[in-house]
Design a protein around this motif. Structure first.
Motif: not given
Length: 87
Positions: A61, A64-65
């Protein structure tokens, strides 16, 4: 995951009669054919209990951020290529 793949390959080799595993009988070597599946269950239990699974998900995550942040900075012209003139 690799324990499952090994277990399935061993079962397929036994059913097809391929190699030394194909010569094993269930009465003699049932424990050897089911061992990879038991090891997979132990591995998954340990990975969940230790938090390894959650850490990997959080790292994914975060990546991706950061990619989304960088893409947005580039589209605003604030990224590493901000000094290049557009034609």
């Amino acid at each position: 995951m690799w324990f499952i793949v090994i277990g399935v390959l061993m079962l397929l080799m036994n059913f097809a009669g391929i190699g030394p595993i194909g010569q094993w009988t269930w009465a003699d070597r049932w424990w050897a054919m089911l061992l990879p599946f038991g090891l997979a269950a132990v591995w998954w239990a340990w990975a969940d209990a230790s938090g390894m699974t959650q850490r990997k998900a959080m790292d994914k995550d975060d990546a991706k951020r950061e990619a989304r942040r960088q893409r947005n900075l580039d589209s605003l012209g604030l990224g590493p290529n901000k000094n290049k003139k557009k034609r």
